[in-house]
Design a protein around this motif. Structure first.
Motif, mmCIF file in Angstrom:
data_model
loop_
_atom_site.group_PDB
_atom_site.id
_atom_site.type_symbol
_atom_site.label_atom_id
_atom_site.label_comp_id
_atom_site.label_asym_id
_atom_site.label_seq_id
_atom_site.Cartn_x
_atom_site.Cartn_y
_atom_site.Cartn_z
ATOM 1 N N VAL A 120 0.842 -1.193 0.000
ATOM 2 C CA VAL A 120 0.000 0.000 0.000
ATOM 3 C C VAL A 120 0.878 1.243 0.000
ATOM 4 C CG1 VAL A 120 -2.030 -1.033 1.115
ATOM 5 C CG2 VAL A 120 -0.168 -0.135 2.526
ATOM 6 N N VAL A 121 0.324 2.332 -0.515
ATOM 7 C CA VAL A 121 0.979 3.639 -0.467
ATOM 8 C C VAL A 121 0.351 4.434 0.668
ATOM 9 C CG1 VAL A 121 1.442 5.765 -1.722
ATOM 10 C CG2 VAL A 121 1.412 3.587 -2.947
ATOM 11 N N VAL A 122 1.185 5.020 1.507
ATOM 12 C CA VAL A 122 0.692 5.847 2.609
ATOM 13 C C VAL A 122 0.465 7.258 2.066
ATOM 14 C CG1 VAL A 122 1.147 6.762 4.910
ATOM 15 C CG2 VAL A 122 1.950 4.460 4.290
ATOM 16 N N ALA A 123 -0.794 7.703 2.066
ATOM 17 C CA ALA A 123 -1.158 9.001 1.487
ATOM 18 C C ALA A 123 -1.619 10.001 2.532
ATOM 19 C CB ALA A 123 -2.247 8.812 0.437
ATOM 20 N N LEU B 74 -3.482 5.135 9.377
ATOM 21 C CA LEU B 74 -2.904 5.590 8.131
ATOM 22 C C LEU B 74 -3.946 5.498 7.022
ATOM 23 C CD1 LEU B 74 0.573 3.793 8.231
ATOM 24 C CD2 LEU B 74 0.054 6.166 8.851
ATOM 25 N N VAL B 75 -3.922 6.469 6.113
ATOM 26 C CA VAL B 75 -4.806 6.474 4.953
ATOM 27 C C VAL B 75 -4.040 5.834 3.789
ATOM 28 C CG1 VAL B 75 -6.271 7.863 3.450
ATOM 29 C CG2 VAL B 75 -5.818 8.616 5.805
ATOM 30 N N LEU B 76 -4.626 4.817 3.188
ATOM 31 C CA LEU B 76 -3.909 3.970 2.240
ATOM 32 C C LEU B 76 -4.445 4.098 0.818
ATOM 33 C CD1 LEU B 76 -3.923 0.705 4.409
ATOM 34 C CD2 LEU B 76 -2.235 2.567 4.426
ATOM 35 N N GLY B 77 -3.555 3.842 -0.142
ATOM 36 C CA GLY B 77 -3.961 3.850 -1.536
ATOM 37 C C GLY B 77 -3.196 2.825 -2.347
ATOM 38 N N VAL B 78 -3.701 2.516 -3.522
ATOM 39 C CA VAL B 78 -3.010 1.678 -4.515
ATOM 40 C C VAL B 78 -3.178 2.345 -5.872
ATOM 41 C CG1 VAL B 78 -3.325 -0.497 -3.248
ATOM 42 C CG2 VAL B 78 -5.066 0.257 -4.877
ATOM 43 N N HIS B 79 -2.247 2.116 -6.769
ATOM 44 C CA HIS B 79 -2.315 2.717 -8.098
ATOM 45 C C HIS B 79 -3.172 1.868 -9.031
ATOM 46 C CE1 HIS B 79 0.467 6.051 -7.614
ATOM 47 N NE2 HIS B 79 1.210 5.264 -6.867
ATOM 48 N N ASP B 80 -3.923 2.562 -9.872
ATOM 49 C CA ASP B 80 -4.795 1.905 -10.838
ATOM 50 C C ASP B 80 -4.905 2.798 -12.066
ATOM 51 O OD1 ASP B 80 -6.673 0.275 -12.089
ATOM 52 O OD2 ASP B 80 -8.360 1.238 -11.072
#
Length: 310
Positions: A192-195, A211-217
């Motif tokens: 995950v990416v920490v944003a 933590l607020v998380l993201g993934v690339h798409d």
């Protein structure tokens, strides 16, 4: 070379060589002239972080390039949580090296002397690796098994290991490619990416709560939920230090996060990568019951995508 995540073992198990999946940090080793250079998956030189692994260069009289996983054992099993104490330290002291020793589990031989083995079949590369005579601490050459992936998977499951890797017996080594290797896991993990982060409450009132998380798409960073469990207080303090200089005002997600998240979130530049264990993905792309496993300094944010089993 990376493996494709599969939901279950394939019907043609006999066409694969099976290895247990080790929960550590992937590293390519370059041995030449009695010295060792270790490179991570994101092309960072991590040699100085693991000085004890210089022993590998003394075992090999010829230049070589090898592939493997750096692990730390706890109760006889690889422990990614314990490895966290080493993987972020560039110049570990003798006390840390002694208290948190690492081992280098080798599973592939790519070059030996002037000969490239990339086009050789998996079975030949493994035979050549086994013949090097480097299976002694802190270097290990774990066994592999021809066919019968179910038995290997069951053994790994009984020992609490992460899963298995299947490699077609005739497959060559393709640098930078995902597949035809496959992996089948006992538990689900996601990079995950920490944003951003959310302020804590109660005993975490002055700390990070989640933590607020993201993934690339498709070139965009998509919101993947929050994680608020699995941290030690030391990890939360370390994360606060790392995130402070990355602060930004704007929501980095596309599309924007839900309003209830946006109202409380403190945004950061999405540069840190971590890993979580989780139950499943919800229909709207949110991680269900995630638990923090640690930072992944060996991964690049742009390489973090949702990993779904095929």
């Amino acid at each position: 070379m990376a493996a494709l995540l599969r939901r279950s073992l394939p019907p043609d198990q006999d066409a694969y060589g099976w290895e247990l999946k080790w929960d550590g940090v992937r590293a390519i080793a370059y041995v030449e002239g009695g010295s060792l250079r270790l490179m991570s998956r994101n092309d960072k030189d991590i040699t100085r972080s693991y000085p004890e692994l210089a022993a590998l260069a003394r075992m090999l009289p010829r230049p070589a390039i090898l592939d493997g996983e750096i692990v730390t054992l706890r109760d006889g099993r690889p422990s990614f949580a314990t490895l966290q104490r080493r993987m972020h330290v560039q110049h570990p002291g003798t006390r840390l090296v002694a208290s948190v020793p690492v081992q280098y589990y080798l599973f592939d031989l790519l070059h030996l002397g002037d000969e490239s083995l990339l086009a050789r079949p998996y079975t030949e590369r493994r035979d050549r690796l086994d013949g090097l005579g480097v299976d002694r601490a802190p270097v290990r050459v774990p066994p592999w098994w021809r066919g019968d992936g179910e038995t290997v998977f069951s053994v790994g499951q009984a020992q609490g290991l992460e899963g298995v890797i299947g490699k077609p017996l005739r497959s060559r080594y393709h640098p930078g490619r995902r597949g035809p290797w496959i992996k089948v896991k006992n538990v689900r993990h996601q990079e995950v990416v920490v944003a951003g982060w959310m302020p804590g409450a109660g005993r975490r009132a002055d700390m990070i709560g989640s933590l607020v998380l993201g993934v690339h798409d498709d070139g965009r960073l998509r919101y993947a939920g929050n994680v608020g469990t699995g941290f030690t207080e030391a990890e939360l303090r370390d994360l606060a230090v790392r995130l402070a200089p990355l602060a930004r005002d704007e929501d980095p997600f596309d599309p924007p996060v839900p309003r209830d998240v946006a109202r409380r979130a403190r945004w950061v530049r999405p540069e840190l990568v971590g890993e979580v264990a989780f139950g499943e993905w919800t229909p709207d792309g949110i991680l269900r019951h995630p638990s923090w496993r640690g930072l992944r300094t060996d991964k690049r944010p742009e390489d973090v995508h949702r990993e779904d089993p095929g």
